[in-house]
Design a protein around this motif. Structure first.
Motif, PDB file in Angstrom:
ATOM      1  N   GLY A 112       0.804  -1.311   0.106  1.00 59.39           N
ATOM      2  CA  GLY A 112       0.060   0.091  -0.124  1.00 59.39           C
ATOM      3  C   GLY A 112       0.837   1.297  -0.070  1.00 59.39           C
ATOM      4  N   GLY A 113       1.972   1.214   0.787  1.00 60.84           N
ATOM      5  CA  GLY A 113       2.849   2.382   0.793  1.00 60.84           C
ATOM      6  C   GLY A 113       3.415   2.765  -0.322  1.00 60.84           C
ATOM      7  N   ALA A 114       3.835   1.630  -1.206  1.00 55.61           N
ATOM      8  CA  ALA A 114       4.625   1.852  -2.364  1.00 55.61           C
ATOM      9  C   ALA A 114       3.581   2.196  -3.494  1.00 55.61           C
ATOM     10  CB  ALA A 114       5.287   0.532  -2.894  1.00 55.61           C
ATOM     11  N   SER A 115       2.342   1.683  -3.436  1.00 60.06           N
ATOM     12  CA  SER A 115       1.284   1.988  -4.438  1.00 60.06           C
ATOM     13  C   SER A 115       1.074   3.547  -4.278  1.00 60.06           C
ATOM     14  CB  SER A 115       0.177   1.236  -4.435  1.00 60.06           C
ATOM     15  OG  SER A 115      -0.509   1.381  -3.367  1.00 60.06           O
ATOM     16  N   VAL A 116       0.993   4.043  -3.217  1.00 52.86           N
ATOM     17  CA  VAL A 116       0.623   5.635  -2.961  1.00 52.86           C
ATOM     18  C   VAL A 116       1.977   6.556  -3.207  1.00 52.86           C
ATOM     19  CG1 VAL A 116      -1.268   5.014  -1.547  1.00 52.86           C
ATOM     20  CG2 VAL A 116       0.893   5.555  -0.530  1.00 52.86           C
ATOM     21  N   ALA A 117       2.999   5.875  -3.463  1.00 54.86           N
ATOM     22  CA  ALA A 117       4.201   6.726  -3.694  1.00 54.86           C
ATOM     23  C   ALA A 117       4.282   7.384  -5.041  1.00 54.86           C
ATOM     24  CB  ALA A 117       5.408   5.721  -3.347  1.00 54.86           C
ATOM     25  N   PHE A 118       3.457   7.249  -5.829  1.00 55.15           N
ATOM     26  CA  PHE A 118       3.566   7.425  -7.326  1.00 55.15           C
ATOM     27  C   PHE A 118       3.717   9.164  -7.488  1.00 55.15           C
ATOM     28  CE2 PHE A 118      -0.830   7.930  -6.373  1.00 55.15           C
ATOM     29  CZ  PHE A 118      -1.439   9.344  -6.822  1.00 55.15           C
ATOM     30  N   PRO A 119       3.429  10.045  -6.416  1.00 51.98           N
ATOM     31  CA  PRO A 119       3.797  11.481  -6.900  1.00 51.98           C
ATOM     32  C   PRO A 119       5.340  11.513  -6.472  1.00 51.98           C
ATOM     33  CG  PRO A 119       2.027  11.388  -5.285  1.00 51.98           C
ATOM     34  CD  PRO A 119       2.511   9.972  -5.508  1.00 51.98           C
ATOM     35  N   PHE A 120       5.979  10.660  -6.090  1.00 50.15           N
ATOM     36  CA  PHE A 120       7.242  10.707  -5.494  1.00 50.15           C
ATOM     37  C   PHE A 120       8.426  10.206  -6.870  1.00 50.15           C
ATOM     38  CE2 PHE A 120       4.973  10.831  -1.807  1.00 50.15           C
ATOM     39  CZ  PHE A 120       5.079  12.316  -1.312  1.00 50.15           C
ATOM     40  N   THR A 121       7.644   9.373  -7.438  1.00 50.59           N
ATOM     41  CA  THR A 121       8.621   8.701  -8.475  1.00 50.59           C
ATOM     42  C   THR A 121       7.932   8.577  -9.853  1.00 50.59           C
ATOM     43  OG1 THR A 121      10.069   6.606  -8.830  1.00 50.59           O
ATOM     44  CG2 THR A 121       8.057   6.493  -7.665  1.00 50.59           C
ATOM     45  N   ASP A 122       8.724   8.116 -10.979  1.00 50.17           N
ATOM     46  CA  ASP A 122       8.276   7.984 -12.083  1.00 50.17           C
ATOM     47  C   ASP A 122       8.365   6.647 -12.592  1.00 50.17           C
ATOM     48  OD1 ASP A 122      11.151   8.056 -12.497  1.00 50.17           O
ATOM     49  OD2 ASP A 122      11.052   9.247 -14.127  1.00 50.17           O
ATOM     50  N   MET A 123       8.659   5.591 -11.630  1.00 51.32           N
ATOM     51  CA  MET A 123       8.517   4.276 -11.890  1.00 51.32           C
ATOM     52  C   MET A 123       7.344   3.700 -12.268  1.00 51.32           C
ATOM     53  SD  MET A 123      11.055   3.249  -8.467  1.00 51.32           S
ATOM     54  CE  MET A 123      10.345   1.692  -8.457  1.00 51.32           C
ATOM     55  N   ASP A 124       7.404   2.340 -12.933  1.00 53.49           N
ATOM     56  CA  ASP A 124       6.351   1.604 -13.163  1.00 53.49           C
ATOM     57  C   ASP A 124       5.609   1.231 -11.937  1.00 53.49           C
ATOM     58  OD1 ASP A 124       5.433   1.411 -15.694  1.00 53.49           O
ATOM     59  OD2 ASP A 124       6.279  -0.594 -16.106  1.00 53.49           O
ATOM     60  N   ILE A 125       4.423   0.712 -11.901  1.00 53.03           N
ATOM     61  CA  ILE A 125       3.550   0.400 -10.935  1.00 53.03           C
ATOM     62  C   ILE A 125       4.214  -0.841 -10.285  1.00 53.03           C
ATOM     63  CG2 ILE A 125       1.723  -0.355 -12.001  1.00 53.03           C
ATOM     64  CD1 ILE A 125       1.345   0.779  -8.695  1.00 53.03           C
TER      65      ILE A 125
END
Length: 73
Positions: free
Chosen positions: A43-56
């Motif tokens: 869950g923490g990694a999935s909501v980290a999208f504003p901080f990185t441009d990595m693939d899901i």
């Protein structure tokens, strides 16, 4: 791969702290804590999208590593 390890390094102490808070507030069996830690890491990694441009997928791998590392697995 380096980005996955960086995200894992950031998430692991956060996941461990959240699991400790849940462990002390909610009465859960000890064998449920690794699964809880894995779910919190994902869950923490999935909501980290504003901080990185990595693939899901890469973010979820980082969250899984952090979740399992947060419990010592």
């Amino acid at each position: 791969m380096q980005q996955v390890l960086i995200i894992t390094t950031i998430l692991a102490p956060i996941v461990a702290a959240v699991v400790q808070v849940v462990k002390h507030t909610v009465n859960l069996p000890n064998n449920a804590l690794p699964i809880l830690s894995l779910v919190i890491g994902l869950g923490g990694a999935s909501v980290a999208f504003p901080f990185t441009d990595m693939d899901i997928v890469l973010r979820l791998w980082a969250g899984a590593f952090a979740g399992l590392g947060g419990t010592g697995l």
